[in-house]
Motif scaffolding. Structure first.
Motif, PDB file in Angstrom:
ATOM      1  N   TYR A 134       9.452   0.990  -9.409  1.00 45.08           N
ATOM      2  CA  TYR A 134      10.149   2.145  -8.842  1.00 45.08           C
ATOM      3  C   TYR A 134      11.260   1.743  -7.866  1.00 45.08           C
ATOM      4  O   TYR A 134      11.037   0.983  -6.933  1.00 45.08           O
ATOM      5  CB  TYR A 134       9.168   3.032  -8.081  1.00 45.08           C
ATOM      6  CG  TYR A 134       8.129   3.670  -8.971  1.00 45.08           C
ATOM      7  CD1 TYR A 134       8.488   4.660  -9.880  1.00 45.08           C
ATOM      8  CD2 TYR A 134       6.789   3.281  -8.908  1.00 45.08           C
ATOM      9  CE1 TYR A 134       7.549   5.238 -10.713  1.00 45.08           C
ATOM     10  CE2 TYR A 134       5.837   3.862  -9.735  1.00 45.08           C
ATOM     11  CZ  TYR A 134       6.224   4.838 -10.632  1.00 45.08           C
ATOM     12  OH  TYR A 134       5.291   5.415 -11.457  1.00 45.08           O
ATOM     13  N   PHE A 151      18.411   6.675   9.346  1.00 43.70           N
ATOM     14  CA  PHE A 151      18.937   5.992   8.145  1.00 43.70           C
ATOM     15  C   PHE A 151      20.302   5.359   8.368  1.00 43.70           C
ATOM     16  O   PHE A 151      20.727   4.551   7.551  1.00 43.70           O
ATOM     17  CB  PHE A 151      19.008   6.894   6.890  1.00 43.70           C
ATOM     18  CG  PHE A 151      17.668   7.413   6.441  1.00 43.70           C
ATOM     19  CD1 PHE A 151      16.563   6.587   6.416  1.00 43.70           C
ATOM     20  CD2 PHE A 151      17.521   8.724   6.059  1.00 43.70           C
ATOM     21  CE1 PHE A 151      15.329   7.070   6.007  1.00 43.70           C
ATOM     22  CE2 PHE A 151      16.286   9.211   5.652  1.00 43.70           C
ATOM     23  CZ  PHE A 151      15.193   8.382   5.623  1.00 43.70           C
ATOM     24  N   GLU A 186      18.859   3.726  -3.299  1.00 47.08           N
ATOM     25  CA  GLU A 186      20.033   3.633  -2.421  1.00 47.08           C
ATOM     26  C   GLU A 186      20.166   2.240  -1.813  1.00 47.08           C
ATOM     27  O   GLU A 186      21.266   1.705  -1.681  1.00 47.08           O
ATOM     28  CB  GLU A 186      19.931   4.709  -1.326  1.00 47.08           C
ATOM     29  CG  GLU A 186      20.037   6.119  -1.913  1.00 47.08           C
ATOM     30  CD  GLU A 186      19.633   7.208  -0.915  1.00 47.08           C
ATOM     31  OE1 GLU A 186      18.453   7.257  -0.524  1.00 47.08           O
ATOM     32  OE2 GLU A 186      20.507   7.999  -0.521  1.00 47.08           O
ATOM     33  N   LEU A 230      11.717  17.254  -2.520  1.00 48.65           N
ATOM     34  CA  LEU A 230      11.152  17.329  -1.170  1.00 48.65           C
ATOM     35  C   LEU A 230      11.906  18.344  -0.317  1.00 48.65           C
ATOM     36  O   LEU A 230      11.665  18.460   0.892  1.00 48.65           O
ATOM     37  CB  LEU A 230      11.224  15.956  -0.493  1.00 48.65           C
ATOM     38  CG  LEU A 230      10.489  14.802  -1.180  1.00 48.65           C
ATOM     39  CD1 LEU A 230      10.894  13.468  -0.551  1.00 48.65           C
ATOM     40  CD2 LEU A 230       8.984  14.991  -1.100  1.00 48.65           C
ATOM     41  N   GLU A 261      14.819  13.189  -4.002  1.00 48.39           N
ATOM     42  CA  GLU A 261      14.776  13.909  -2.721  1.00 48.39           C
ATOM     43  C   GLU A 261      14.756  15.421  -2.886  1.00 48.39           C
ATOM     44  O   GLU A 261      14.159  16.131  -2.078  1.00 48.39           O
ATOM     45  CB  GLU A 261      15.975  13.506  -1.844  1.00 48.39           C
ATOM     46  CG  GLU A 261      15.916  12.098  -1.277  1.00 48.39           C
ATOM     47  CD  GLU A 261      16.523  11.040  -2.185  1.00 48.39           C
ATOM     48  OE1 GLU A 261      16.786  11.327  -3.377  1.00 48.39           O
ATOM     49  OE2 GLU A 261      16.741   9.921  -1.702  1.00 48.39           O
ATOM     50  N   ARG A 314       5.423  -3.563  -9.168  1.00 49.01           N
ATOM     51  CA  ARG A 314       5.191  -2.119  -9.305  1.00 49.01           C
ATOM     52  C   ARG A 314       6.294  -1.293  -8.645  1.00 49.01           C
ATOM     53  O   ARG A 314       6.613  -0.193  -9.103  1.00 49.01           O
ATOM     54  CB  ARG A 314       3.837  -1.785  -8.681  1.00 49.01           C
ATOM     55  CG  ARG A 314       3.352  -0.410  -9.005  1.00 49.01           C
ATOM     56  CD  ARG A 314       1.869  -0.224  -8.760  1.00 49.01           C
ATOM     57  NE  ARG A 314       1.609   1.208  -8.705  1.00 49.01           N
ATOM     58  CZ  ARG A 314       0.876   1.816  -7.777  1.00 49.01           C
ATOM     59  NH1 ARG A 314       0.290   1.088  -6.828  1.00 49.01           N
ATOM     60  NH2 ARG A 314       0.723   3.105  -7.809  1.00 49.01           N
ATOM     61  N   ILE A 341      15.125  18.085   0.319  1.00 46.08           N
ATOM     62  CA  ILE A 341      16.224  17.414   1.025  1.00 46.08           C
ATOM     63  C   ILE A 341      17.190  16.836  -0.014  1.00 46.08           C
ATOM     64  O   ILE A 341      17.083  17.155  -1.196  1.00 46.08           O
ATOM     65  CB  ILE A 341      15.715  16.309   1.993  1.00 46.08           C
ATOM     66  CG1 ILE A 341      14.862  15.270   1.252  1.00 46.08           C
ATOM     67  CG2 ILE A 341      14.946  16.931   3.150  1.00 46.08           C
ATOM     68  CD1 ILE A 341      14.569  14.008   2.053  1.00 46.08           C
ATOM     69  N   ILE A 342      18.124  16.008   0.436  1.00 46.81           N
ATOM     70  CA  ILE A 342      19.034  15.320  -0.482  1.00 46.81           C
ATOM     71  C   ILE A 342      19.014  13.833  -0.128  1.00 46.81           C
ATOM     72  O   ILE A 342      18.444  13.445   0.900  1.00 46.81           O
ATOM     73  CB  ILE A 342      20.483  15.883  -0.406  1.00 46.81           C
ATOM     74  CG1 ILE A 342      21.153  15.531   0.944  1.00 46.81           C
ATOM     75  CG2 ILE A 342      20.500  17.395  -0.621  1.00 46.81           C
ATOM     76  CD1 ILE A 342      22.675  15.667   0.923  1.00 46.81           C
ATOM     77  N   PRO A 343      19.619  12.985  -0.933  1.00 46.41           N
ATOM     78  CA  PRO A 343      19.684  11.558  -0.581  1.00 46.41           C
ATOM     79  C   PRO A 343      20.338  11.381   0.788  1.00 46.41           C
ATOM     80  O   PRO A 343      21.321  12.053   1.093  1.00 46.41           O
ATOM     81  CB  PRO A 343      20.555  10.953  -1.679  1.00 46.41           C
ATOM     82  CG  PRO A 343      20.403  11.884  -2.844  1.00 46.41           C
ATOM     83  CD  PRO A 343      20.268  13.249  -2.230  1.00 46.41           C
ATOM     84  N   LEU A 362      13.269   4.371  -6.093  1.00 51.00           N
ATOM     85  CA  LEU A 362      13.474   5.819  -5.958  1.00 51.00           C
ATOM     86  C   LEU A 362      14.014   6.151  -4.571  1.00 51.00           C
ATOM     87  O   LEU A 362      13.689   5.468  -3.594  1.00 51.00           O
ATOM     88  CB  LEU A 362      12.141   6.553  -6.163  1.00 51.00           C
ATOM     89  CG  LEU A 362      11.445   6.313  -7.503  1.00 51.00           C
ATOM     90  CD1 LEU A 362      10.157   7.137  -7.572  1.00 51.00           C
ATOM     91  CD2 LEU A 362      12.362   6.660  -8.666  1.00 51.00           C
ATOM     92  N   ALA A 410       7.580   1.741   0.743  1.00 49.94           N
ATOM     93  CA  ALA A 410       8.336   2.826   1.376  1.00 49.94           C
ATOM     94  C   ALA A 410       9.033   2.278   2.621  1.00 49.94           C
ATOM     95  O   ALA A 410       8.485   1.472   3.374  1.00 49.94           O
ATOM     96  CB  ALA A 410       7.404   3.978   1.734  1.00 49.94           C
ATOM     97  N   ALA A 464       9.688   2.802  -3.173  1.00 44.68           N
ATOM     98  CA  ALA A 464       9.523   4.181  -3.652  1.00 44.68           C
ATOM     99  C   ALA A 464      10.206   5.175  -2.713  1.00 44.68           C
ATOM    100  O   ALA A 464       9.850   6.353  -2.692  1.00 44.68           O
ATOM    101  CB  ALA A 464       8.058   4.522  -3.828  1.00 44.68           C
ATOM    102  N   ALA A 497      12.399   6.288   1.133  1.00 45.26           N
ATOM    103  CA  ALA A 497      12.138   6.338   2.570  1.00 45.26           C
ATOM    104  C   ALA A 497      10.694   6.792   2.764  1.00 45.26           C
ATOM    105  O   ALA A 497      10.118   7.431   1.881  1.00 45.26           O
ATOM    106  CB  ALA A 497      13.090   7.332   3.221  1.00 45.26           C
ATOM    107  N   LYS A 531       0.820  -1.224   0.000  1.00 46.30           N
ATOM    108  CA  LYS A 531       0.000   0.000   0.000  1.00 46.30           C
ATOM    109  C   LYS A 531       0.842   1.257   0.000  1.00 46.30           C
ATOM    110  O   LYS A 531       0.370   2.334  -0.365  1.00 46.30           O
ATOM    111  CB  LYS A 531      -0.936   0.004   1.209  1.00 46.30           C
ATOM    112  CG  LYS A 531      -2.086  -0.970   1.006  1.00 46.30           C
ATOM    113  CD  LYS A 531      -3.071  -0.929   2.156  1.00 46.30           C
ATOM    114  CE  LYS A 531      -4.110  -2.042   1.986  1.00 46.30           C
ATOM    115  NZ  LYS A 531      -4.433  -2.696   3.253  1.00 46.30           N
TER     116      LYS A 531
END
Ligand code: CAA
Length: 258
Positions: free
Chosen positions: A105, A85, A112, A135, A132, A60, A137-139, A107, A28, A64, A66, A24
């Protein structure tokens, strides 16, 4: 086998298949996934009957990223104090080969996570990216480092600064992906590859993995010295005697992982 909340763990012969299972949320990666993946890897690392691991998701989504909803309201201190992380380093530190079998995906943290694995087999519908930046932010699970080592500065900057995705073809051309296969064959090919690896002598496989990974950590001279030391050390194994005897006697080797 043991039950986990967010992953499935299955065995076929000497191969373990670990399937991310939060459909669902497109798999993530939240804290529970990290706990489950870490616990599973601890089990597999200590189990001598496991020679290789396949890490996969759904058709699918491999993952996708974090879990954005989990991170949304966190403060700097929330992230810093628990080293958010940081725990995913467990995957990169796993000592046996892991094949990422990626469909759909991959992503952000999903890309990572795939890059922490040793081989990356992509379905033809795979999509890779580090979105990222969109959003604000960065990876944060190694993307700015591992993607750059995998595909070089030009392509890594392109992906990380624009947040665009690349398809399987582009990812293979760029050197991120070991092989592309039709989506329907993904698990079969990943399993066959894992079985091939798991049929080799486990000590030599583990040392090969460690030695290749050294190339990312050190200078050429140090890396070559490391390789030669561990190469020599394999002549202390029974499997080296068996492997070479089998070649000379024109028969298949029967390794005992000793
Ligand atoms: N975190 C939390 N939930 C996510 C998620 C994520 N990364 N990705 C998808 N989901 C959820 C969606 O919120 C949605 O849930 P609801 O049904 O409750 O709304 C469900 O999964 C299905 O997703 P979509 O409806 O968005 O599916 P889509 O097919 O329209 O789009 C997608 C697919 C393009 C992958 C889109 O879901 C998307 O852009 N996801 C986020 C990708 C992303 O930004 N990843 C980076 C995360 S940050 C990170 O990873 C940091 C790091 O470096 C460690």
């Amino acid at each position: 086998g043991p039950e986990f909340e967010t992953i499935l763990l299955e065995r076929t012969g000497r191969v373990a298949v670990l399937t991310l299972n939060r459909p669902k949320a497109l798999n993530a990666l939240n804290s529970q996934v990290l706990l489950d993946v870490s616990a599973a890897l601890d089990l597999l690392e200590n189990d001598e009957s496991v020679g290789a691991v396949v890490l996969t998701g759904s058709e699918r989504a491999f993952a996708a990223g974090a879990d954005i909803k989990e991170m949304q309201s966190k403060s700097y201190m929330d992230m810093f104090l628990v080293d958010h992380f940081g725990g995913w380093d467990r995957v990169a530190a796993f000592r046996k080969p892991i094949i990422a079998a990626v469909a759909g995906y991959a992503l952000g943290g999903g890309c990572e996570l795939a890059m922490m694995c040793d081989l990356l087999i992509a379905a033809d519908n795979a999509k890779f990216g580090q979105p990222e930046i969109k959003l604000g932010i960065i990876p944060g699970m190694g993307g700015s480092q591992r993607l750059t080592k995998a595909v070089g500065k030009a392509k890594a900057m392109d992906l990380i600064l624009t947040g665009r995705n690349m398809d399987a073809e582009e990812a293979e051309r760029a050197g991120l992906v070991s092989r592309i296969v039709p989506a329907a064959d993904l698990l079969t090919v990943a399993l066959e590859t894992a079985q091939t690896i798991a049929s080799m002598s486990l000590p030599s496989v583990m040392i090969a993995k460690e030695s290749v990974n050294r190339a990312f950590e050190t200078t050429l001279g140090e890396g070559l010295r490391f390789e030669r030391r561990v190469f020599h050390s394999l002549f202390a194994t029974e499997d080296q005697k068996e492997g070479m005897a089998a070649f000379v006697e024109k028969r298949a080797a029967d390794f005992h992982n000793r």
